[in-house]
Design an enzyme around this catalytic site. Structure first.
Site, short mmCIF file in Angstrom:
data_model
loop_
_atom_site.label_atom_id
_atom_site.label_comp_id
_atom_site.label_asym_id
_atom_site.label_seq_id
_atom_site.Cartn_x
_atom_site.Cartn_y
_atom_site.Cartn_z
N ASP A 46 34.04 15.15 47.20
CA ASP A 46 35.46 15.01 46.88
C ASP A 46 35.66 14.02 45.74
O ASP A 46 35.45 12.82 45.92
CB ASP A 46 36.22 14.54 48.12
CG ASP A 46 37.72 14.53 47.92
OD1 ASP A 46 38.20 15.11 46.93
OD2 ASP A 46 38.42 13.93 48.76
N ASP A 274 40.24 17.42 40.92
CA ASP A 274 39.98 17.15 42.33
C ASP A 274 39.16 18.28 42.95
O ASP A 274 39.67 19.36 43.22
CB ASP A 274 41.32 17.01 43.07
CG ASP A 274 41.15 16.64 44.54
OD1 ASP A 274 40.00 16.42 44.97
OD2 ASP A 274 42.17 16.57 45.23
#
Length: 389
Positions: A46, A274
């Protein structure tokens, strides 16, 4: 020229550490193997958060309202990390770990120090979150998460005085400990297949996470290097360079290009890259105009599209270069309706009005089409268009 990324990787092959990625949860998540205290788990990678955490053995599973539910409901891929089996585990007294995510999931516990290995890269005395309570909807494969963003987003607090205790995430410690040849990491996320998206098993060969080098996939000569957008502590306005505080990997989007885009203002300077978000979350005006060209239907807070539709072209202009998104990424499987018919949603969704404080996201729908390299010392991001695959 299209072999640029592979060539750069091979120049430093002896010291570059590469972790292969697999897909999970219908290829909406990208996982890497991580070894902590001699125990190996699959974790989500992430770039939109900073903490590395694992569910620990004996964790309590909760629903989103805080009520206990069976451990299997959390969907972790193992029973969790067992500190008793580790020779390198060090508890961090008087700390708490608490993190929430945009979908409402949250986790809590305490912090600890451990030896952590990802893709051959080992960091010692790494601070991690040990999750004792989890409100989590897992994929049955992952047991945690590897956060790759800046220290300002870490989530540990001193319980004796209630103040946050910022620390160096995994990759920042790798640079500090001189474990890699260059202070950057690189990600290439492959799009999944329809067959794999409908399988509960992990989908292999879905990309790479490279530490100290470039992810080894073919790229074109369309490349842009951009300053990471930090923010001013005084005004909270997006800034870069001296005086900036960095958190997410935010970039300046000069414009979005799609049918009808000339009629609206599309530039946006509060947009983050992201890997932990599947969709592109765009300003309302952008999402509305694009999905109108898609003949999308708005309901239940999503733009739904025909699974057999042909997606309108969509491109993102960064640093004066135009990066295209393959139409296959703009049609995202969304399960089946009550009649068993396949449902799909647009890969470009409404992230809210474009106003002060808004943050928008270029997620996996965009990242499938580029190799993205994050330099944490120069605070720069390099984006390279991938060769068609």
């Amino acid at each position: 020229m299209f072999l640029l990324a592979l060539s750069i990787l091979l120049l430093g092959a002896a010291s570059v550490d590469v972790a292969p990625l697999v897909g999970a949860q219908h290829d909406y998540e990208y996982l890497a193997n991580i070894t902590v205290g001699g125990q190996t788990f699959s974790v989500i990678i992430d770039t939109g958060s900073s903490d590395t955490w694992l569910a620990q053995k004996g964790f309590a599973c909760l629903n989103l309202t805080g009520h206990p539910v069976p451990a299997a409901t959390c969907g972790f891929g193992s029973q969790g990390f067992d500190s008793k089996l580790s020779k390198s585990f060090q508890p961090y007294p008087s700390t708490s770990f608490y993190i929430t995510y945009g979908d409402g999931e949250y986790l809590s516990g305490a912090a600890a120090f451990e030896t952590v290995t990802v893709g051959g890269l080992t960091v010692t005395h790494q601070e991690i979150g040990m999750v004792a309570s989890a409100a989590w909807t897992g994929d049955g494969i992952n047991t945690g998460l590897l956060g790759l963003a800046y220290p300002s987003l870490t989530s540990v607090e001193n319980t004796s005085h209630g103040q946050g205790m910022l620390y160096n995430p995994f990759f920042f410690n790798a640079v500090k400990q001189n474990k890699i040849p260059h202070p950057y990491f690189s990600i290439a996320l492959n799009r999944g297949t329809i067959t794999a998206e409908h399988s509960p098993r992990p989908d292999p060969h879905l990309g790479y996470l490279a530490f100290g080098g470039i992810a080894p996939v073919p790229v074109t000569n369309t490349t842009a290097t951009l300053p990471v957008q930090g923010f001013s502590i005084a005004t909270h306005a997006p800034v870069s360079g001296a005086g900036a505080t960095y958190s997410y990997y935010g970039v300046d989007v000069q414009k979005y290009v799609f049918p009808g885009s000339a009629a609206i203002f599309t530039a946006q300077n509060s947009t983050i890259l992201d890997s932990g978000t599947t969709l592109n979350l765009m300003p309302s005006a952008v999402a509305q105009k694009y999905n109108a060209a898609f003949n999308a239907t708005w309901r239940d807070g999503q733009y739904y599209v025909d699974c057999a539709a042909k997606a309108p072209p969509f491109a993102v202009v960064l640093g004066g270069k135009t990066f295209t998104i393959d139409g296959r990424d703009q049609i995202v499987s969304f399960g089946k309706d009550a009649d068993g018919k396949e449902m799909c949603i647009s890969g470009t969704q409404d992230g809210g009005p474009d106003m002060q404080g808004s943050v928008f996201i270029l997620g996996d729908v965009f990242l499938h089409n580029v190799v993205t390299t994050f330099d944490i010392q120069k605070n720069q991001v390099t984006v390279s268009q991938r060769q068609h695959y």
